[in-house]
Write a protein that holds these residues in place. Structure first.
Motif, mmCIF file in Angstrom:
data_model
loop_
_atom_site.group_PDB
_atom_site.id
_atom_site.type_symbol
_atom_site.label_atom_id
_atom_site.label_comp_id
_atom_site.label_asym_id
_atom_site.label_seq_id
_atom_site.Cartn_x
_atom_site.Cartn_y
_atom_site.Cartn_z
ATOM 1 N N ALA A 184 0.856 -1.191 0.000
ATOM 2 C CA ALA A 184 0.000 0.000 0.000
ATOM 3 C C ALA A 184 0.891 1.240 0.000
ATOM 4 O O ALA A 184 1.695 1.437 0.915
ATOM 5 N N VAL A 185 0.731 2.054 -1.041
ATOM 6 C CA VAL A 185 1.514 3.283 -1.186
ATOM 7 C C VAL A 185 0.537 4.445 -1.239
ATOM 8 O O VAL A 185 -0.427 4.416 -2.013
ATOM 9 N N ALA A 186 0.790 5.491 -0.451
ATOM 10 C CA ALA A 186 -0.133 6.616 -0.348
ATOM 11 C C ALA A 186 0.590 7.935 -0.577
ATOM 12 O O ALA A 186 1.815 8.026 -0.444
ATOM 13 N N THR A 187 -0.195 8.943 -0.925
ATOM 14 C CA THR A 187 0.306 10.317 -0.989
ATOM 15 C C THR A 187 -0.622 11.196 -0.183
ATOM 16 O O THR A 187 -1.856 11.038 -0.235
ATOM 17 N N TYR A 188 -0.042 12.134 0.562
ATOM 18 C CA TYR A 188 -0.847 12.976 1.449
ATOM 19 C C TYR A 188 -0.161 14.334 1.616
ATOM 20 O O TYR A 188 0.937 14.430 2.156
ATOM 21 N N ASN A 189 -0.822 15.384 1.144
ATOM 22 C CA ASN A 189 -0.355 16.749 1.360
ATOM 23 C C ASN A 189 -0.898 17.215 2.703
ATOM 24 O O ASN A 189 -2.109 17.402 2.868
ATOM 25 N N VAL A 190 0.007 17.423 3.668
ATOM 26 C CA VAL A 190 -0.403 17.751 5.033
ATOM 27 C C VAL A 190 -0.407 19.255 5.299
ATOM 28 O O VAL A 190 -0.503 19.693 6.442
ATOM 29 N N GLU A 191 -0.317 20.054 4.274
ATOM 30 C CA GLU A 191 -0.514 21.509 4.301
ATOM 31 C C GLU A 191 0.343 22.219 5.354
ATOM 32 O O GLU A 191 -0.127 22.583 6.427
ATOM 33 N N ASN A 192 1.617 22.399 4.993
ATOM 34 C CA ASN A 192 2.515 23.228 5.798
ATOM 35 C C ASN A 192 2.617 22.764 7.256
ATOM 36 O O ASN A 192 2.523 23.568 8.194
ATOM 37 N N LEU A 193 2.842 21.480 7.445
ATOM 38 C CA LEU A 193 2.905 20.931 8.798
ATOM 39 C C LEU A 193 4.240 21.266 9.451
ATOM 40 O O LEU A 193 5.305 20.988 8.900
ATOM 41 N N ASP A 194 4.180 21.871 10.644
ATOM 42 C CA ASP A 194 5.388 22.156 11.428
ATOM 43 C C ASP A 194 5.078 21.911 12.895
ATOM 44 O O ASP A 194 3.916 21.743 13.270
ATOM 45 N N PRO A 195 6.098 21.845 13.763
ATOM 46 C CA PRO A 195 5.874 21.431 15.151
ATOM 47 C C PRO A 195 4.889 22.290 15.938
ATOM 48 O O PRO A 195 4.336 21.817 16.945
ATOM 49 N N ALA A 196 4.649 23.527 15.509
ATOM 50 C CA ALA A 196 3.734 24.394 16.247
ATOM 51 C C ALA A 196 2.271 24.134 15.921
ATOM 52 O O ALA A 196 1.384 24.666 16.594
#
Length: 608
Positions: free
Chosen positions: A305-317
């Protein structure tokens, strides 16, 4: 307050119809006799009185906008002429808070102007206005002119006439044909009081207090209530943006498929963030369709299973790590490999030279474990500071997230931000010279854009090459409601170069090993029917697996009420031949007002 995006950028007045709507002001306006609103609006998109002073224009106030930088009010003449091409309403731009009320009968003296939301370089149509007004209230408490009903039967199926070739493709100077073209129909109602009834939501409420509805419920509908954008000539004429003249707290939090029951009514505006917009002073009652987030099925033991996911500018904050983790574990069912797009560096948009993203990734991995998922490992390459576009200082990049209990990553040292990955050969099979590595990072195709990340994986003894992508955005393209028809898609130029570069790399792998397993995936920022995709697919080197779905189910994103494809997973012939191949666009974000990303993830399952 309602949408903060009503900013006025470069208000323009024009003396005549011109294709570029450049700023031309008549410095000595002619004093015209009193005119009616339909005389001001005329039968084209540009007022025949643009730049002229008009005196004592009569109308009833139908709406008042007290917020933002586009303060003013709409007036409408209750005594319409017999020409369906001429609008009976117009916006009066006051700049300061208006002192009139809905139902006031007023006389307005001022200058007729053509204002282009977003400025002339945007290519947008203009909005006819009266500016620098002097307003006399004649009486109050008058009945507002009856709203014109915008419905399936009134909106033409053809979207727009072709622009005038002699005017660089602009439609501004063309006579309006409201019975023939949707954009002409909406233009003939510009500034007028209009209404829609019992409309289905096709674009969820966004952070700017806007949503999209359709007055044509059967137009390219999908099973979840959206309207699918399946070609450049299927613009979906029934779509209309809804904003509010009231409190944001009263604006409905709608998802795709919901209904605004009853009447939604108000003046018809035009803005840079969606074109024709019903600015409502009456909003229908929200009826939920109960739309639920989708869950894909778990891969079998022998399926990768291979996926793609744009997590929209994810950063620790960010506060969305738990939600993203739950989506990966529960909705995507813990894919073996996940290509993540828009992973930011360790301090996000702080522009201090930081490029490492280990804190971002560890926080996500920990959240996945806490959600009951596997202890993923990851690989990526830190970009050169500020070289890959995106939010300044964020240094977004693609990351391979993988489950080491199911797949192994083949590490070959030497890959960095500036070193190009190549294709070698060992024991008759293709291999990457570095893993992970970046494809042609110094090539002009990748200027100010994310460089593709290539990696070599092994699943049950079979090598799988995975290429993670995030092509350049559509920023700067002319909108569907542009004055230029068909609109220009200038951003394609770079994506075509990027698609050609990735295809050339895949071709090199396949020339080295004909039956190599290659997966190219990510945020392609273009449609499955686009030239970008055709270039990426090449002469059969790749195939976009979203085409395995029915056309009504091909979407990963919702833009201006159009459900469309931006994210794709493309595969080489050896994978395409797998009879057990399954593809799923897992709708967990794009259709919802409480989305954690604006993209839906996709999952591909196959047997290498």
């Amino acid at each position: 307050m309602p949408s903060k995006r009503t900013a006025r950028i470069g208000a323009l007045t024009v003396a005549a119809v011109c294709s570029t709507l450049s700023a031309v002001v008549l410095t000595t306006p002619a004093h015209a006799d009193t005119v009616h609103i339909h005389d001001i609006q005329g039968t084209t998109r540009i007022s025949p009185l643009a730049g002229r002073q008009v005196t004592d224009v009569a109308g009833i106030v139908t709406g008042v906008r007290t917020y933002g930088s586009s303060r003013g009010f709409w007036i409408q003449d209750p005594n319409a002429d017999d020409n369906p091409a001429t609008s009976e309403g117009v916006f009066v731009f006051t700049s300061s808070r208006p002192t009139v009320s809905v139902g006031d009968s007023v006389l307005v003296t001022g200058t007729v102007s053509e204002y282009v939301p977003g400025g002339s370089s945007s290519g947008n149509q203009s909005l006819t206005e009266i500016t620098k007004p002097t307003v006399t209230v004649v009486s109050s408490g008058n009945a507002v002119p009856a709203a014109a009903a915008v419905a399936a039967g009134s909106v033409p199926d053809d979207y727009s006439p072709a622009g005038d070739a002699a005017a660089n493709g602009s439609v501004n100077g063309l006579a309006l044909e409201p019975a023939a073209y949707a954009l002409d129909y909406y233009e003939s109602l510009e500034g007028m009081n209009v209404q829609v009834s019992d409309t289905r939501v096709v674009g969820a409420t966004d952070p700017y207090t806007e949503l999209w509805v359709t007055v044509k419920p059967r137009e390219h509908a999908n099973r979840r209530g959206g309207t699918v954008y399946g070609s450049y000539t299927s613009q979906n004429t029934g779509r209309l943006q809804i904003q509010s003249l009231g409190s944001t707290a009263a604006f409905p939090a709608a998802n795709v498929g919901d209904t605004l029951e009853g009447t939604t009514a108000g003046p018809l505006d035009y803005n840079q963030f969606g074109g024709y917009t019903l600015v409502a002073n009456e909003i229908g009652t929200l009826k939920s369709a109960g739309l639920e987030r989708e869950t894909t099925h778990k891969q079998s033991r022998g399926e990768l299973a291979v996926a793609t996911y744009n997590v929209e500018n994810l950063d620790p904050a960010d506060a969305t790590f738990e939600e993203h983790a739950a989506a990966i574990v529960n909705n995507l069912r813990s894919p073996d490999i996940v290509s993540l797009e828009e992973i930011q560096d360790n301090n996000g948009a702080v522009n201090d030279g930081t490029v490492a993203a280990d804190r971002t990734m560890q926080k996500l991995i920990d959240a996945i474990v806490a959600a009951g998922g596997p202890a993923y490992d990851w690989r990526s390459i830190d970009p050169v500071d500020l070289a890959d576009g995106g939010e300044p200082g964020g240094n977004i990049r693609q990351v391979f997230l993988f489950n080491p209990e199911r797949v192994s990553f083949t590490d070959r040292t030497g890959g960095d931000a500036a070193t190009a990955v190549g294709v070698g050969k060992a024991h008759g099979k293709a291999r990457l010279t570095v893993s992970p590595g970046r494809i042609d990072p110094s090539g002009t195709a990748w200027t100010n854009s994310r460089k593709p990340l290539a990696g070599e994986f092994v699943f049950r003894g079979e090598t799988v090459f995975v290429i993670a992508n995030h092509f350049s955005s559509k920023g700067g393209d002319q909108g569907l409601t542009s004055q230029y028809q068909p609109p220009t898609r200038g951003s394609e130029t770079q994506r075509h170069l990027q698609a050609a570069a990735v295809n050339a790399f895949v071709k090199e792998i396949l020339e080295t090993q004909r039956n190599a397993n290659v997966v190219t995936l990510g945020d392609i920022n273009d449609f499955e029917f686009s030239d970008t995709t055709k270039i990426l697919e090449g002469d059969g080197e790749l195939w976009s697996a979203i085409k395995s779905l029915p056309k009504s189910e091909r979407y990963t994103y919702d833009y201006q009420g159009n459900s469309q494809v931006l994210d794709q997973i493309l595969v080489s012939p050896s994978i395409r031949r797998d009879c057990d191949l399954t593809y799923d666009s897992v709708h967990i974000n794009a259709e919802f007002n409480d989305q954690i990303s604006d993209h839906d993830p996709q999952v591909l399952r196959f047997r290498p």
